[in-house]
Write a protein that holds these residues in place. Structure first.
Motif, PDB file in Angstrom:
ATOM      1  N   ASP A 435       0.934  -1.249  -0.139  1.00 11.11           N
ATOM      2  CA  ASP A 435      -0.086  -0.116   0.043  1.00 11.11           C
ATOM      3  C   ASP A 435       0.869   1.433  -0.011  1.00 11.11           C
ATOM      4  OD1 ASP A 435      -2.205   1.318  -0.075  1.00 11.11           O
ATOM      5  OD2 ASP A 435      -2.700   1.315   2.072  1.00 11.11           O
ATOM      6  N   GLN A 436       1.885   1.135  -0.555  1.00  6.54           N
ATOM      7  CA  GLN A 436       2.664   2.350  -0.702  1.00  6.54           C
ATOM      8  C   GLN A 436       2.511   3.127  -2.097  1.00  6.54           C
ATOM      9  OE1 GLN A 436       5.201   3.309   1.708  1.00  6.54           O
ATOM     10  NE2 GLN A 436       4.105   1.800   2.881  1.00  6.54           N
ATOM     11  N   ILE A 437       2.075   2.486  -3.139  1.00  3.70           N
ATOM     12  CA  ILE A 437       1.649   2.767  -4.557  1.00  3.70           C
ATOM     13  C   ILE A 437       0.322   2.096  -4.449  1.00  3.70           C
ATOM     14  CG2 ILE A 437       3.994   3.526  -5.370  1.00  3.70           C
ATOM     15  CD1 ILE A 437       3.910   0.979  -6.899  1.00  3.70           C
ATOM     16  N   ASP A 438      -0.531   2.719  -5.563  1.00  5.04           N
ATOM     17  CA  ASP A 438      -1.663   1.953  -5.930  1.00  5.04           C
ATOM     18  C   ASP A 438      -1.568   1.360  -7.263  1.00  5.04           C
ATOM     19  OD1 ASP A 438      -3.042   3.147  -3.710  1.00  5.04           O
ATOM     20  OD2 ASP A 438      -2.827   4.898  -4.972  1.00  5.04           O
ATOM     21  N   MET A 439      -0.573   1.527  -8.097  1.00  6.94           N
ATOM     22  CA  MET A 439      -0.544   1.019  -9.435  1.00  6.94           C
ATOM     23  C   MET A 439       0.759   1.286  -9.990  1.00  6.94           C
ATOM     24  SD  MET A 439      -2.429   3.504 -12.094  1.00  6.94           S
ATOM     25  CE  MET A 439      -1.696   2.758 -13.485  1.00  6.94           C
ATOM     26  N   TYR A 440       1.433   0.324 -11.110  1.00  5.75           N
ATOM     27  CA  TYR A 440       2.393   0.751 -11.801  1.00  5.75           C
ATOM     28  C   TYR A 440       2.394  -0.387 -13.086  1.00  5.75           C
ATOM     29  CZ  TYR A 440       4.631  -3.804 -10.477  1.00  5.75           C
ATOM     30  OH  TYR A 440       4.890  -5.136 -10.255  1.00  5.75           O
ATOM     31  N   PRO A 441       3.203   0.069 -13.884  1.00 10.80           N
ATOM     32  CA  PRO A 441       3.000  -0.821 -15.240  1.00 10.80           C
ATOM     33  C   PRO A 441       3.984  -2.035 -15.123  1.00 10.80           C
ATOM     34  CG  PRO A 441       4.217   1.513 -15.763  1.00 10.80           C
ATOM     35  CD  PRO A 441       3.955   1.246 -14.322  1.00 10.80           C
ATOM     36  N   GLU A 442       3.479  -3.251 -15.332  1.00 12.81           N
ATOM     37  CA  GLU A 442       4.327  -4.420 -15.097  1.00 12.81           C
ATOM     38  C   GLU A 442       4.283  -5.260 -16.688  1.00 12.81           C
ATOM     39  OE1 GLU A 442       6.910  -6.019 -14.359  1.00 12.81           O
ATOM     40  OE2 GLU A 442       6.454  -6.152 -12.392  1.00 12.81           O
ATOM     41  N   TYR A 443       5.237  -6.111 -16.565  1.00  4.97           N
ATOM     42  CA  TYR A 443       5.270  -7.023 -17.908  1.00  4.97           C
ATOM     43  C   TYR A 443       4.860  -8.308 -17.391  1.00  4.97           C
ATOM     44  CZ  TYR A 443       8.354  -3.361 -19.188  1.00  4.97           C
ATOM     45  OH  TYR A 443       9.142  -1.898 -19.472  1.00  4.97           O
ATOM     46  N   THR A 444       3.977  -9.034 -18.442  1.00  5.28           N
ATOM     47  CA  THR A 444       3.504 -10.247 -18.408  1.00  5.28           C
ATOM     48  C   THR A 444       4.604 -11.359 -17.786  1.00  5.28           C
ATOM     49  OG1 THR A 444       3.360 -10.654 -20.556  1.00  5.28           O
ATOM     50  CG2 THR A 444       1.328 -10.063 -19.718  1.00  5.28           C
ATOM     51  N   GLY A 445       5.549 -11.333 -18.665  1.00  2.07           N
ATOM     52  CA  GLY A 445       6.614 -12.282 -18.584  1.00  2.07           C
ATOM     53  C   GLY A 445       7.376 -12.027 -17.125  1.00  2.07           C
ATOM     54  N   THR A 446       7.300 -10.859 -16.632  1.00  2.00           N
ATOM     55  CA  THR A 446       8.027 -10.710 -15.097  1.00  2.00           C
ATOM     56  C   THR A 446       7.103 -11.095 -14.056  1.00  2.00           C
ATOM     57  OG1 THR A 446       9.215  -8.824 -16.209  1.00  2.00           O
ATOM     58  CG2 THR A 446       8.860  -9.027 -13.555  1.00  2.00           C
ATOM     59  N   GLY A 447       5.756 -10.944 -14.428  1.00  2.00           N
ATOM     60  CA  GLY A 447       4.675 -11.475 -13.472  1.00  2.00           C
ATOM     61  C   GLY A 447       4.845 -12.887 -13.400  1.00  2.00           C
ATOM     62  N   LEU A 448       4.939 -13.471 -14.517  1.00  2.00           N
ATOM     63  CA  LEU A 448       5.146 -15.129 -14.739  1.00  2.00           C
ATOM     64  C   LEU A 448       6.127 -15.613 -13.751  1.00  2.00           C
ATOM     65  CD1 LEU A 448       3.534 -17.684 -15.936  1.00  2.00           C
ATOM     66  CD2 LEU A 448       5.345 -17.338 -17.741  1.00  2.00           C
ATOM     67  N   LEU A 449       7.284 -15.277 -14.382  1.00  2.00           N
ATOM     68  CA  LEU A 449       8.639 -15.942 -14.057  1.00  2.00           C
ATOM     69  C   LEU A 449       9.303 -15.095 -12.513  1.00  2.00           C
ATOM     70  CD1 LEU A 449      10.533 -15.760 -17.346  1.00  2.00           C
ATOM     71  CD2 LEU A 449       9.292 -17.679 -16.035  1.00  2.00           C
ATOM     72  N   VAL A 450       9.103 -13.875 -12.392  1.00  2.00           N
ATOM     73  CA  VAL A 450       9.643 -13.588 -11.139  1.00  2.00           C
ATOM     74  C   VAL A 450       8.728 -13.558  -9.886  1.00  2.00           C
ATOM     75  CG1 VAL A 450      11.015 -11.408 -10.214  1.00  2.00           C
ATOM     76  CG2 VAL A 450      11.208 -12.071 -12.732  1.00  2.00           C
ATOM     77  N   ILE A 451       7.389 -12.839 -10.214  1.00  3.95           N
ATOM     78  CA  ILE A 451       6.697 -12.591  -9.018  1.00  3.95           C
ATOM     79  C   ILE A 451       5.826 -13.859  -8.622  1.00  3.95           C
ATOM     80  CG2 ILE A 451       4.708 -11.275  -8.161  1.00  3.95           C
ATOM     81  CD1 ILE A 451       5.668  -9.034 -10.107  1.00  3.95           C
ATOM     82  N   LEU A 452       5.228 -14.472  -9.694  1.00  2.00           N
ATOM     83  CA  LEU A 452       4.597 -15.860  -9.379  1.00  2.00           C
ATOM     84  C   LEU A 452       5.401 -16.827  -9.291  1.00  2.00           C
ATOM     85  CD1 LEU A 452       1.368 -15.207 -11.370  1.00  2.00           C
ATOM     86  CD2 LEU A 452       1.556 -15.207  -9.225  1.00  2.00           C
ATOM     87  N   GLN A 453       6.732 -16.970 -10.062  1.00  3.41           N
ATOM     88  CA  GLN A 453       7.678 -17.973 -10.121  1.00  3.41           C
ATOM     89  C   GLN A 453       6.804 -19.344 -10.507  1.00  3.41           C
ATOM     90  OE1 GLN A 453      10.156 -17.976  -6.654  1.00  3.41           O
ATOM     91  NE2 GLN A 453      11.049 -16.006  -7.664  1.00  3.41           N
ATOM     92  N   ALA A 454       6.149 -19.328 -11.524  1.00  4.28           N
ATOM     93  CA  ALA A 454       5.485 -20.430 -11.880  1.00  4.28           C
ATOM     94  C   ALA A 454       6.233 -21.580 -12.373  1.00  4.28           C
ATOM     95  CB  ALA A 454       4.604 -19.752 -13.176  1.00  4.28           C
ATOM     96  N   PRO A 455       5.627 -22.793 -11.823  1.00  2.38           N
ATOM     97  CA  PRO A 455       6.609 -24.015 -11.891  1.00  2.38           C
ATOM     98  C   PRO A 455       6.977 -24.227 -13.453  1.00  2.38           C
ATOM     99  CG  PRO A 455       4.270 -24.395 -11.107  1.00  2.38           C
ATOM    100  CD  PRO A 455       4.299 -23.054 -11.273  1.00  2.38           C
ATOM    101  N   GLN A 456       8.126 -25.070 -13.579  1.00  2.09           N
ATOM    102  CA  GLN A 456       8.623 -24.970 -14.919  1.00  2.09           C
ATOM    103  C   GLN A 456       7.846 -25.604 -15.961  1.00  2.09           C
ATOM    104  OE1 GLN A 456      11.782 -23.850 -15.273  1.00  2.09           O
ATOM    105  NE2 GLN A 456      11.470 -23.989 -17.600  1.00  2.09           N
ATOM    106  N   THR A 457       7.049 -26.808 -15.539  1.00  2.00           N
ATOM    107  CA  THR A 457       6.055 -27.294 -16.435  1.00  2.00           C
ATOM    108  C   THR A 457       5.034 -26.364 -17.125  1.00  2.00           C
ATOM    109  OG1 THR A 457       4.819 -28.103 -14.590  1.00  2.00           O
ATOM    110  CG2 THR A 457       6.446 -29.780 -15.857  1.00  2.00           C
ATOM    111  N   THR A 458       4.455 -25.481 -16.289  1.00  2.00           N
ATOM    112  CA  THR A 458       3.481 -24.534 -16.644  1.00  2.00           C
ATOM    113  C   THR A 458       4.247 -23.511 -17.524  1.00  2.00           C
ATOM    114  OG1 THR A 458       2.913 -24.692 -14.228  1.00  2.00           O
ATOM    115  CG2 THR A 458       1.880 -22.892 -15.667  1.00  2.00           C
ATOM    116  N   VAL A 459       5.457 -22.994 -17.270  1.00  2.00           N
ATOM    117  CA  VAL A 459       5.937 -22.123 -17.974  1.00  2.00           C
ATOM    118  C   VAL A 459       6.186 -22.717 -19.504  1.00  2.00           C
ATOM    119  CG1 VAL A 459       8.007 -20.765 -18.141  1.00  2.00           C
ATOM    120  CG2 VAL A 459       7.052 -21.085 -16.002  1.00  2.00           C
ATOM    121  N   ASP A 460       6.608 -23.986 -19.513  1.00  2.00           N
ATOM    122  CA  ASP A 460       7.135 -24.451 -20.713  1.00  2.00           C
ATOM    123  C   ASP A 460       5.726 -24.600 -21.602  1.00  2.00           C
ATOM    124  OD1 ASP A 460       9.450 -24.695 -20.479  1.00  2.00           O
ATOM    125  OD2 ASP A 460       9.539 -26.860 -19.565  1.00  2.00           O
TER     126      ASP A 460
END
Lengths: 522, 320
Positions: A435-460
């Motif tokens: 709650d320091q900021i309300d929004m920011y522009p993000e990239y889908t790839g970063t969301g997938l790999l860095v933030i959600l850290q999706a399992p390798q099989t899902t990513v593939d």
């Protein structure tokens, strides 16, 4: 990403590379110290005799010392290009001050009774220097060499930014990939080298007077020997030279993918993205791992090679907003979504080019674009509430944050403030969740790999499809963090291999497959 | 042997200057430059081995102006002893002593045997002291090594700048005694700088008293004592006058003033015995002396009366 389990595993797997980096690191350190000794000791002797020169010489070497290392390396690029040469010169300049200063103070520190006795007995200046002053100043001079060596072990890590190799490759790769094992695999040997050299030189410093004369003979030999380590690498080469960032080097969707999927075998140097584009432009490098919407792609007339086998994940940009804010201000989402579909890769590159290269104000660039797209409206009263917009330190973020601010203020009764320069993904996302900021522009790839850290099989399974990635992160963010992905803006800021347009045209290379074929045959 | 002719030297800081200085030192003679600090005595010494260059005037060694040689050659032909020894801390005792012979290009065996011999002479057995470093020696030993180093190449001339100045009083006296007895020094022409009056009178054949860059008086001990050239010289020696007089005067000097009555029954003292030593001997002893076949009896009263008579004559006629 298949991160190895433990630090030991990583070291074992990468032992060959680690050894090579350590040797390069040692070589870089000592070759520069050696040059610093060759030039610094005579300079110190000179200024001990011509005292008028002492002030200016010590002043200049002192100023060199205060230049930030990365800036000094940067200054070297236009003069000496990339690779070992500028790194050695920069390290040499750092090592100069301690060597010159300690030689100077060491010689001046010799008891005047002793020099007078030596002169009075009939020694000429050369005999006085070699038989009396240098041997007696040796402990102090060695202390200077010791300081210079330790400084250089540290600064030499930065050599990885300009393609000179060394343990910095692992350190900066590790930082970029958030891979602690890789980081430690570079940092621990670097620290050990510093401790080892410091200890060894302190031993030399403490040996008694009789041996002091022998050290004067042995030390240069040791320095030359250690310096020669630097010449060991550089064994194989292709005709095209590639420069990849430390991050790209370690990523599965980076250099590893290129090798496994495309079978691409390039002579590769590790280099900082800050100087990579320029190095390509100046023909120091032929292939680089850029970011597809970077303004410098346009500035330096590079072209992006087509990723025909889809190894680079999609990095489509979209605003991410906290659900609570969207619920509170329903007019917010429609205002922001107006931008969707208006900016493609080449427009974003153009906008970045104006900010990064033409040094235009991001606010002005954002406004100009909105005006041309017919989206700009003068700010309304902004009395209903305030939206805090964050952005990472990279180019796209500044411009997009400014556009969102204008859209919010022009199309709603909300006001908006921007908080740009929030470091990397981790920092800005934490700010959002807390709650320091309300929004920011993000990239889908970063969301997938860095933030959600999706399992390798899902990513593939989904990585090849932009839509599936978007849906996955939208769902994941909403469930896990109560954060909403709004409509993608339209451009894809992904990794890309780039070449100079002229060279790519001449060699008939337009895709990565073309490049792999070309390299294979030449 | 050494001739200093109308030499002047001044410094920007104003001190230690030397003004129109002239003197000669005979071969084999020890000349002491005596004065308070800043009087120019060290400046004078340093000009002789060209550590300083005079503003005007000339200095000759033998018949040769010292400017005709390179400073290095000149210096290698003179021993140089400094107050703080200036021994090389990174050289052993033997290596320190070998410095000048090495500069002169002697062969190794000659250097080694010479270094051993000179150490023996200075009562520093080479087996014990040859391979130690100067820091491991006492002050007196260091000073002796400094002297050995200066004498190593057997130079005809020795320049000594406060050579005993850094030693404690007791050590100083004993090292000085040894110094006087060293036959190695008998043939040397020596210029010694000191501020110690006693030392000057003990070691100097002649003494040159300096003040503010000028020679106040140059002469033998008795000349300075009994025939001072000016008030400065008189006052300079006043504090230790009695002791200096007794030490400088020999029985031979006061012989004519000794009461000739009666032969002696005690020890016969040689005529070159100083009055100081004679007085010392007389405490509790009987003594006499024999010169040119004449036997004279000595006691305290006779001695003092004779000395006073001598002084009276000298101050009246300028000589005895």
């Amino acid at each position: 990403m298949d991160t190895p389990e433990t630090f030991i595993d990583f070291v074992r797997q990468q032992s060959g590379k680690l050894l090579e980096q350590t040797l390069t690191h040692t070589g870089l350190t000592f070759i520069s110290v050696l040059i610093a000794v060759c030039i610094g000791v005579p300079a110190g002797i000179l200024i001990s005799r011509r005292k008028k020169l002492a002030g200016p010489v010590l002043g200049i070497t002192g100023v060199l010392q205060t230049i930030p290392s990365i800036a000094l390396l940067g200054f070297m690029i236009p003069l000496l290009g990339i690779g070992p040469k500028p790194a050695i010169v920069a390290l040499f300049l750092y090592a100069l001050l301690p060597v010159v200063r300690n030689t100077y103070t060491g010689i001046l520190g010799v008891d005047p009774n002793i020099t007078e006795a030596a002169t009075g007995m009939g020694m000429n200046t050369r005999q006085l220097l070699l038989k009396v002053q240098l041997p007696l100043a040796m402990p102090v001079i060695l202390a200077g060499i010791r300081t210079a060596t330790v400084i250089n072990v540290g600064v030499a890590t930065l050599a990885a930014y300009i393609a000179a190799g060394g343990l910095g490759e692992f350190i900066f790769g590790g930082i970029a990939l958030n891979n602690t094992n890789m980081m430690l695999a570079g940092a621990i040997p670097a620290a050990l080298l510093a401790i080892l050299f410091d200890w060894a030189l302190s031993r030399l410093q403490r040996v008694n007077m009789r041996k002091a004369r022998k050290i004067a003979l042995v030390l240069p030999v040791i320095l030359v020997l250690l310096s020669s380590f630097y010449l060991l690498p550089e064994t194989y080469s292709s005709r095209l030279k590639a420069g990849f960032t430390p991050e790209f080097m370690g990523r599965k969707d980076g250099a590893v993918g290129l090798r496994n999927v495309y079978g691409l075998q390039l002579r590769t140097l590790v280099i900082s993205d800050m100087i990579m584009y320029k190095a390509a432009y100046e023909k120091k490098l032929d292939v680089i791992s850029g970011s597809s919407t970077d303004g410098r792609v346009k500035a330096f007339d590079l072209i992006v090679l087509k990723d025909d086998k889809h190894i680079f994940p999609p990095y489509y940009a979209a605003p991410v907003v906290r659900q609570a804010v969207l619920d509170k201000y329903p007019e917010l989402a429609p205002a922001l979504d107006q931008l969707s579909g208006t900016i493609n890769d080449s427009i974003m590159t153009e906008l970045n080019y104006r900010v990064d290269y033409l040094q235009q104000n991001p606010q002005q660039v954002a406004r100009d674009f909105l005006v041309s797209a017919g989206l700009w409206q003068p700010a309304r009263n902004g009395s209903k509430g305030n939206i805090r917009i964050g952005a990472k330190i990279f180019g796209d973020g500044y411009i997009l944050a400014n556009m969102y601010k204008m859209l919010i203020e022009g199309h709603t009764d909300l006001s908006a403030t921007t908080k740009t320069g929030l470091g990397g993904t981790k920092i800005v996302f934490d700010a959002l969740v807390n709650d320091q900021i309300d929004m920011y522009p993000e990239y889908t790839g970063t969301g997938l790999l860095v933030i959600l850290q999706a399992p390798q099989t899902t990513v593939d399974s989904i990585i090849g499809d932009n839509r599936k990635v978007y849906d996955y992160v939208k769902k994941g963010f909403a469930e896990k963090y109560q954060v909403q992905w709004l409509q993608p803006i339209g451009f894809n800021n992904t990794y890309a291999l780039m070449m100079r347009r002229e060279q790519a045209t001449r060699l008939h290379i337009s895709s990565i497959s073309d490049l792999a074929t070309y390299v294979h045959h030449h | 042997m050494i001739k200093v002719s109308h030499v002047s030297k001044s410094f920007s800081h104003g001190k230690n200057a030397v003004n129109d200085l002239s003197f000669e030192v005979q071969p084999g003679e020890t000349l002491v430059l005596l004065g308070t600090s800043g009087c120019g005595k060290t400046t004078t010494l340093r000009m002789i081995n060209r550590l300083l260059i005079p503003d005007t005037g000339d200095i000759f060694i033998g018949d040769k102006n010292i400017n005709t040689e390179t400073p290095e050659t000149l210096r290698r032909s003179m021993g140089y002893v400094l107050q703080n020894t200036g021994l090389f801390p990174h050289y052993t005792v033997l290596e320190n002593i070998a410095v000048v012979p090495q500069l002169l290009g002697w062969d190794k065996t000659r250097i080694h045997s010479r270094a051993l011999a000179i150490l023996e002479k200075l009562r520093l057995p080479p087996a014990t002291y040859g391979d130690v470093y100067p820091q491991q020696l006492s002050g007196g030993q260091q000073q002796r090594v400094g002297l050995a180093r200066a004498l190593a190449a057997d130079p005809p001339i020795l320049l000594m700048d406060e050579p005993f100045g850094a030693l404690d009083p007791l050590t100083r006296i004993s090292v000085r005694k040894e110094f006087k007895l060293l036959d190695e020094l008998n043939s040397k022409t020596i210029i010694l700088v000191t501020h110690d009056v006693e030392e000057a009178f003990e070691l100097g054949n002649r003494i040159c008293i300096m003040n503010e860059g000028r020679i106040q008086q140059l002469g033998s001990a008795t000349e300075l004592l009994f025939n001072p050239a000016n008030d400065f010289v008189r006052h300079f020696l006043d504090k230790q006058r009695l002791e200096l007089e007794l030490k400088s005067l020999r029985l031979r000097d006061i012989w004519p003033y000794l009461d000739s009555a009666g032969g002696s029954t005690g020890t016969a003292l040689p005529p070159d015995t100083s009055c100081w030593d004679t007085l010392e001997h007389l405490t509790g002893n009987k003594a006499g002396s024999i010169l040119d076949g004449q036997n004279k009896h000595l006691d305290g009263n006779i001695l003092i009366t004779a000395i006073n008579a001598y002084k009276k004559t000298v101050s009246q006629y300028g000589h005895a």
